[in-house]
Design an enzyme around this catalytic site. Structure first.
Site, PDB file in Angstrom:
ATOM      1  N   LYS A 153       0.872  -1.173   0.000  1.00  0.00           N
ATOM      2  CA  LYS A 153       0.000   0.000   0.000  1.00  0.00           C
ATOM      3  C   LYS A 153       0.910   1.224   0.000  1.00  0.00           C
ATOM      4  O   LYS A 153       2.055   1.150   0.447  1.00  0.00           O
ATOM      5  CB  LYS A 153      -0.858  -0.011   1.270  1.00  0.00           C
ATOM      6  CG  LYS A 153      -2.131   0.785   1.176  1.00  0.00           C
ATOM      7  CD  LYS A 153      -3.276  -0.031   0.596  1.00  0.00           C
ATOM      8  CE  LYS A 153      -4.524   0.806   0.461  1.00  0.00           C
ATOM      9  NZ  LYS A 153      -5.652   0.019  -0.039  1.00  0.00           N
ATOM     10  N   TYR A 172     -25.555  -0.011  -4.992  1.00  0.00           N
ATOM     11  CA  TYR A 172     -26.491   0.073  -6.122  1.00  0.00           C
ATOM     12  C   TYR A 172     -26.469  -1.235  -6.936  1.00  0.00           C
ATOM     13  O   TYR A 172     -27.500  -1.828  -7.233  1.00  0.00           O
ATOM     14  CB  TYR A 172     -26.120   1.262  -7.015  1.00  0.00           C
ATOM     15  CG  TYR A 172     -26.983   1.383  -8.255  1.00  0.00           C
ATOM     16  CD1 TYR A 172     -28.177   2.098  -8.221  1.00  0.00           C
ATOM     17  CD2 TYR A 172     -26.609   0.769  -9.451  1.00  0.00           C
ATOM     18  CE1 TYR A 172     -28.982   2.194  -9.362  1.00  0.00           C
ATOM     19  CE2 TYR A 172     -27.399   0.862 -10.579  1.00  0.00           C
ATOM     20  CZ  TYR A 172     -28.589   1.580 -10.534  1.00  0.00           C
ATOM     21  OH  TYR A 172     -29.380   1.666 -11.650  1.00  0.00           O
ATOM     22  N   GLY A 204     -26.406   1.686   2.641  1.00  0.00           N
ATOM     23  CA  GLY A 204     -25.542   2.402   1.705  1.00  0.00           C
ATOM     24  C   GLY A 204     -25.754   1.908   0.287  1.00  0.00           C
ATOM     25  O   GLY A 204     -25.458   0.749  -0.026  1.00  0.00           O
ATOM     26  N   VAL A 205     -26.311   2.779  -0.546  1.00  0.00           N
ATOM     27  CA  VAL A 205     -26.541   2.389  -1.946  1.00  0.00           C
ATOM     28  C   VAL A 205     -25.773   3.329  -2.871  1.00  0.00           C
ATOM     29  O   VAL A 205     -26.322   3.991  -3.734  1.00  0.00           O
ATOM     30  CB  VAL A 205     -28.049   2.313  -2.293  1.00  0.00           C
ATOM     31  CG1 VAL A 205     -28.635   1.022  -1.748  1.00  0.00           C
ATOM     32  CG2 VAL A 205     -28.825   3.503  -1.750  1.00  0.00           C
ATOM     33  N   GLY A 206     -24.471   3.376  -2.634  1.00  0.00           N
ATOM     34  CA  GLY A 206     -23.569   4.158  -3.488  1.00  0.00           C
ATOM     35  C   GLY A 206     -23.101   3.275  -4.634  1.00  0.00           C
ATOM     36  O   GLY A 206     -23.865   2.483  -5.181  1.00  0.00           O
ATOM     37  N   HIS A 207     -21.821   3.383  -4.969  1.00  0.00           N
ATOM     38  CA  HIS A 207     -21.297   2.653  -6.128  1.00  0.00           C
ATOM     39  C   HIS A 207     -21.536   1.145  -6.034  1.00  0.00           C
ATOM     40  O   HIS A 207     -22.027   0.533  -6.974  1.00  0.00           O
ATOM     41  CB  HIS A 207     -19.793   2.915  -6.268  1.00  0.00           C
ATOM     42  CG  HIS A 207     -19.499   4.293  -6.764  1.00  0.00           C
ATOM     43  ND1 HIS A 207     -19.172   5.331  -5.934  1.00  0.00           N
ATOM     44  CD2 HIS A 207     -19.511   4.786  -8.013  1.00  0.00           C
ATOM     45  CE1 HIS A 207     -18.990   6.416  -6.656  1.00  0.00           C
ATOM     46  NE2 HIS A 207     -19.193   6.122  -7.923  1.00  0.00           N
ATOM     47  N   VAL A 208     -21.165   0.558  -4.913  1.00  0.00           N
ATOM     48  CA  VAL A 208     -21.296  -0.898  -4.793  1.00  0.00           C
ATOM     49  C   VAL A 208     -22.727  -1.292  -4.436  1.00  0.00           C
ATOM     50  O   VAL A 208     -23.303  -2.205  -5.034  1.00  0.00           O
ATOM     51  CB  VAL A 208     -20.306  -1.452  -3.736  1.00  0.00           C
ATOM     52  CG1 VAL A 208     -20.438  -2.971  -3.649  1.00  0.00           C
ATOM     53  CG2 VAL A 208     -18.875  -1.074  -4.070  1.00  0.00           C
TER      54      VAL A 208
HETATM   55  P1  NAD Z   1     -19.807   5.120  -2.043  1.00  0.00           P
HETATM   56  O1  NAD Z   1     -19.262   6.325  -1.362  1.00  0.00           O
HETATM   57  O2  NAD Z   1     -20.096   5.181  -3.497  1.00  0.00           O
HETATM   58  O3  NAD Z   1     -21.149   4.642  -1.316  1.00  0.00           O
HETATM   59  C1  NAD Z   1     -21.329   4.673   0.063  1.00  0.00           C
HETATM   60  C2  NAD Z   1     -22.781   5.053   0.313  1.00  0.00           C
HETATM   61  O4  NAD Z   1     -23.021   4.970   1.713  1.00  0.00           O
HETATM   62  C3  NAD Z   1     -23.118   6.485  -0.118  1.00  0.00           C
HETATM   63  O5  NAD Z   1     -24.303   6.486  -0.884  1.00  0.00           O
HETATM   64  C4  NAD Z   1     -23.302   7.223   1.209  1.00  0.00           C
HETATM   65  O6  NAD Z   1     -24.254   8.267   1.142  1.00  0.00           O
HETATM   66  C5  NAD Z   1     -23.793   6.109   2.082  1.00  0.00           C
HETATM   67  N1  NAD Z   1     -23.616   6.332   3.525  1.00  0.00           N
HETATM   68  C6  NAD Z   1     -22.616   6.979   4.172  1.00  0.00           C
HETATM   69  N2  NAD Z   1     -22.851   6.978   5.500  1.00  0.00           N
HETATM   70  C7  NAD Z   1     -24.014   6.309   5.686  1.00  0.00           C
HETATM   71  C8  NAD Z   1     -24.774   5.967   6.831  1.00  0.00           C
HETATM   72  N3  NAD Z   1     -24.399   6.329   8.057  1.00  0.00           N
HETATM   73  N4  NAD Z   1     -25.919   5.266   6.673  1.00  0.00           N
HETATM   74  C9  NAD Z   1     -26.337   4.904   5.419  1.00  0.00           C
HETATM   75  N5  NAD Z   1     -25.647   5.203   4.305  1.00  0.00           N
HETATM   76  C10 NAD Z   1     -24.507   5.903   4.438  1.00  0.00           C
HETATM   77  O7  NAD Z   1     -18.769   3.944  -1.704  1.00  0.00           O
HETATM   78  P2  NAD Z   1     -18.634   2.536  -2.416  1.00  0.00           P
HETATM   79  O8  NAD Z   1     -17.585   2.598  -3.446  1.00  0.00           O
HETATM   80  O9  NAD Z   1     -19.989   2.020  -2.758  1.00  0.00           O
HETATM   81  O10 NAD Z   1     -18.022   1.676  -1.218  1.00  0.00           O
HETATM   82  C11 NAD Z   1     -18.780   1.353  -0.073  1.00  0.00           C
HETATM   83  C12 NAD Z   1     -17.885   0.676   0.948  1.00  0.00           C
HETATM   84  O11 NAD Z   1     -17.279  -0.474   0.373  1.00  0.00           O
HETATM   85  C13 NAD Z   1     -16.731   1.527   1.454  1.00  0.00           C
HETATM   86  O12 NAD Z   1     -16.499   1.186   2.806  1.00  0.00           O
HETATM   87  C14 NAD Z   1     -15.558   1.070   0.610  1.00  0.00           C
HETATM   88  O13 NAD Z   1     -14.327   1.257   1.262  1.00  0.00           O
HETATM   89  C15 NAD Z   1     -15.868  -0.406   0.462  1.00  0.00           C
HETATM   90  N6  NAD Z   1     -15.287  -1.015  -0.733  1.00  0.00           N
HETATM   91  C16 NAD Z   1     -15.589  -0.529  -1.966  1.00  0.00           C
HETATM   92  C17 NAD Z   1     -15.045  -1.140  -3.095  1.00  0.00           C
HETATM   93  C18 NAD Z   1     -15.366  -0.639  -4.485  1.00  0.00           C
HETATM   94  O14 NAD Z   1     -15.105  -1.348  -5.467  1.00  0.00           O
HETATM   95  N7  NAD Z   1     -15.959   0.531  -4.638  1.00  0.00           N
HETATM   96  C19 NAD Z   1     -14.191  -2.251  -2.955  1.00  0.00           C
HETATM   97  C20 NAD Z   1     -13.938  -2.746  -1.674  1.00  0.00           C
HETATM   98  C21 NAD Z   1     -14.490  -2.120  -0.570  1.00  0.00           C
END
Ligand code: NAD
Length: 371
Positions: free
Chosen positions: A81, A187, A181-185
């Site tokens: 890292k 969703y 949490g319905v962000g990138h993952v």
């Molecule tokens: P993201 O920021 O796109 O989505 C996170 C979502 O969680 C957002 O919509 C945000 O508004 C919501 N959120 C934040 N605080 C909240 C709460 N208290 N209650 C409800 N919702 C809340 O992030 P992501 O890329 O979807 O990743 C989500 C998690 O997965 C992170 O912890 C990230 O480190 C982990 N992760 C992501 C990936 C990846 O490929 N993107 C890979 C491994 C791990």
């Protein structure tokens, strides 16, 4: 000096590199934890650390985590890292990342960098101008693109493996999954779940993201962010933040399975993995089920191919099942089982590689090992 080596010894790191460039202002630390399985791969985080000691602690903790994540995922990669100390909002420019790229290149492939919190695909394209040892670049440049759909696919496979292990059937039809949490993952995870006929309840602090899943997928229900822990469900899928499984939330959970993509879901790994185990809630270890993005990006090393990425990410199903079996057979938590699986693979392959077999020409086997 002895304190620094004591720190390396504590988490058994191989190498820590401090990178300084007066002209660009670069202050970065690259930590290589273990290269038994292959070159150390891990993202580069850019963060405004309170102190240099905080940055060092973070990079050492994160690089060790990558060793376990890659090993458990069946990748032939070690753990590494990097952190760049500075603000990702105001401190970024081309020269800084190209300078960082030259330090990465100087490690001659022992460390492979990628984007992480605070860095983007565009930043990695600057790194690519100076180094061959970078992944996570755009599809346009032959990279793997957005990892989130693959992370979601891995979590979905983890959920199905957990369902199969607990009930004998992996079908999600009519089952309730609470997604935090319905962000990138999140969703993309909802998309898989709805497609399988699951009842999906979501919560997000961002109202637009909630609206988006409700509009895009029929039947999705929403609750207030703080109510998600109380939803009567089969699976709780944390996909927002870390440390959401803690002393306050565990008594509220009404699920049989916890499986989500967030990193460091457990506030305290030992205490809370045991607390879930004793409540007979099956915990699918986060770093195992969220490895889809890593598996996807690692395939850039052998020439990216979506079909192969999908196939490799789907293998998270079997890996998760093996971990549950180890936990049952050895009477340990699923987190301990995941760690053992990773450690045993590293030990076994270290022995295999002890034998000198002469020079091996570049063939498909080499490419597979590097994937
Ligand atoms: P993201 O920021 O796109 O989505 C996170 C979502 O969680 C957002 O919509 C945000 O508004 C919501 N959120 C934040 N605080 C909240 C709460 N208290 N209650 C409800 N919702 C809340 O992030 P992501 O890329 O979807 O990743 C989500 C998690 O997965 C992170 O912890 C990230 O480190 C982990 N992760 C992501 C990936 C990846 O490929 N993107 C890979 C491994 C791990």
């Amino acid at each position: 000096m002895s304190e620094i080596f004591a720190q390396l010894q504590k988490r058994s790191h191989e190498q820590v590199v401090f990178c300084h460039d007066e002209v660009t202002g670069l202050k970065a630390i690259i930590a290589i934890h273990d290269t038994t399985l292959g070159p150390a791969l891990g993202g580069c985080r850019m963060w405004h650390y309170e102190s240099e000691a905080d940055a060092l602690r973070d990079v050492m903790r994160l690089s060790r985590g990558m060793t376990y994540k890659s090993a458990a995922a069946g990748l032939n990669l070690g753990g590494g890292k990097a952190v760049i100390i500075g603000s990702s909002k105001t401190g970024k420019n081309e020269a800084l990342f190209r300078s960082y790229g030259r330090f990465v290149q100087g490690l001659a492939g022992r460390y492979i960098t990628a984007e992480d919190v605070g860095t983007t695909v565009e930043d990695m394209e600057w790194v690519l101008m100076e180094s061959d040892h970078v992944v996570g670049i755009s599809r346009a440049l032959g990279g793997s693109g957005d990892p989130s759909p693959f992370t979601a696919l891995g979590v979905y496979e983890g959920i199905k493996a957990a369902r199969k292990w607990t009930t004998g059937s992996e079908s999600l039809a009519g089952k309730t999954v609470a997604v935090q949490g319905v962000g990138h993952v999140g969703y993309h995870l909802v998309k898989h779940l709805v497609h399988d006929g699951a009842r999906v309840v979501v919560a997000d602090i961002d109202a637009d993201n909630v609206r988006r899943v409700i509009n895009d997928f029929k039947g999705v229900e929403a609750v207030a962010p703080d109510r998600i822990y109380d939803v009567d469900c089969d699976v709780f899928a944390p996909c927002a933040l870390g440390a959401v499984i803690n002393d306050d939330t565990i008594p509220r959970l009404k699920c049989a399975i916890v499986c989500g993509c967030s990193n460091n879901i457990l506030a305290d790994e030992d205490v809370h993995s045991r607390a879930l185990w004793s409540r007979e809630i099956l915990y699918a270890p986060d770093y195992v089920v969220n490895a889809g993005g890593l598996i996807n990006v690692a395939l850039e090393l052998e020439g990216y191919n979506t079909e192969r990425a999908t196939q490799k990410v789907r293998a998270i199903h079997d890996i998760t099942t093996r971990i549950f079996n180890i936990a049952r057979d050895e009477n340990i938590t699923t987190l301990e089982a995941a760690n053992r699986l990773a450690e045993r693979r590293i030990e076994a392959l270290a022995k295999v590689r002890d034998r000198y077999v002469g020079h091996r020409p570049q063939r498909l086997g080499n490419r597979l090992r590097n994937g």
